[in-house]
Scaffold this active site. Structure first.
Site, short mmCIF file in Angstrom:
data_model
loop_
_atom_site.label_atom_id
_atom_site.label_comp_id
_atom_site.label_asym_id
_atom_site.label_seq_id
_atom_site.Cartn_x
_atom_site.Cartn_y
_atom_site.Cartn_z
N GLY A 46 0.84 -1.19 0.00
CA GLY A 46 0.00 0.00 0.00
C GLY A 46 0.88 1.23 0.00
O GLY A 46 2.04 1.17 0.41
N GLN A 51 3.53 9.93 1.08
CA GLN A 51 4.78 9.15 1.19
C GLN A 51 5.74 9.42 0.04
O GLN A 51 6.93 9.15 0.15
CB GLN A 51 4.47 7.64 1.25
CG GLN A 51 3.79 7.23 2.54
CD GLN A 51 3.60 5.74 2.60
OE1 GLN A 51 2.66 5.21 2.05
NE2 GLN A 51 4.52 5.04 3.24
N CYS A 88 5.76 0.03 7.84
CA CYS A 88 5.49 1.15 6.94
C CYS A 88 6.78 1.52 6.19
O CYS A 88 7.84 1.61 6.82
CB CYS A 88 4.99 2.35 7.75
SG CYS A 88 4.66 3.81 6.75
N LEU A 89 6.68 1.74 4.88
CA LEU A 89 7.87 2.12 4.10
C LEU A 89 8.47 3.43 4.59
O LEU A 89 9.66 3.67 4.43
CB LEU A 89 7.51 2.25 2.61
CG LEU A 89 7.15 0.97 1.85
CD1 LEU A 89 6.69 1.31 0.44
CD2 LEU A 89 8.32 0.00 1.80
N HIS A 130 -4.58 1.82 6.99
CA HIS A 130 -3.22 2.34 7.23
C HIS A 130 -2.94 3.52 6.28
O HIS A 130 -2.43 4.56 6.69
CB HIS A 130 -2.21 1.20 7.04
CG HIS A 130 -0.77 1.60 7.11
ND1 HIS A 130 0.09 1.13 8.08
CD2 HIS A 130 -0.02 2.42 6.32
CE1 HIS A 130 1.30 1.65 7.88
NE2 HIS A 130 1.26 2.43 6.82
N GLU A 131 -3.32 3.35 5.00
CA GLU A 131 -3.05 4.41 4.01
C GLU A 131 -3.93 5.64 4.28
O GLU A 131 -3.49 6.77 4.12
CB GLU A 131 -3.27 3.90 2.58
CG GLU A 131 -2.45 2.68 2.19
CD GLU A 131 -0.99 2.73 2.59
OE1 GLU A 131 -0.42 3.84 2.63
OE2 GLU A 131 -0.40 1.68 2.88
#
Ligand code: ZN
Length: 156
Positions: A46, A51, A88-89, A130-131
């Site tokens: 995602g 981000q 998370c990235l 989350h997004e």
């Protein structure tokens, strides 16, 4: 195609409230594509626009070959809850258990500009929530308890 650079915590843009999309144009369609490409490049499931440095309400996700591209996503229904480890990235090397509804109905604009309502459950429901958090400047760090913050040395 080149992947976009992923913004990492404590980048200020990750803590911002994102702006809604007024209309889906070529620009947004391209951005959805860029986001999906970048997400896959970094082995994510995602990604939210902030981000990659764009403070707009746009998210993408892919779980079990089901691809989600939504602008202005909003949760309009939820059911049950469970807890699962999340990463998370934008927050590398941090994994924490977060409790979230297990089934959600999400409303938003698809990449054709249509208002859609999508029912999802399990991992996909979790990723999309989350997004959506990202669009409101909320990170997994914000779910940490004191012990977890100490473990990751996030207490200043
Ligand atoms: Zn994230």
């Amino acid at each position: 195609m080149e992947p976009r650079t992923i913004r990492k915590y404590p980048d200020k843009l990750l803590m911002k409230q994102c702006k809604p999309i007024e209309e889906i144009t070529e620009k947004e369609i391209e951005l959805f594509q860029d986001m999906l490409f970048t997400m896959k490049h970094f082995a994510g499931i995602g990604l939210a626009a902030p981000q990659i440095g764009i403070a707009k309400k746009m998210i993408v996700a892919e779980v079990d070959n089901r691809i989600i591209k939504l602008a202005n996503p909003q949760i309009v229904g939820m059911r049950r809850a469970d807890s699962m480890a999340e990463g998370c990235l934008s927050v590398p090397d941090v994994v924490i258990d977060i409790e979230r509804p297990n089934e959600v109905i999400v409303q938003g604009l698809d990449d054709k500009g249509n208002i859609v309502e999508i029912r999802m459950e399990g991992l996909l429901a979790r990723v999309v929530q989350h997004e959506i958090d990202h669009l409101n400047g909320r990170l997994i760090i914000d779910y940490m308890n004191m012990a977890e913050k100490l473990k990751y040395q996030l207490i200043k």
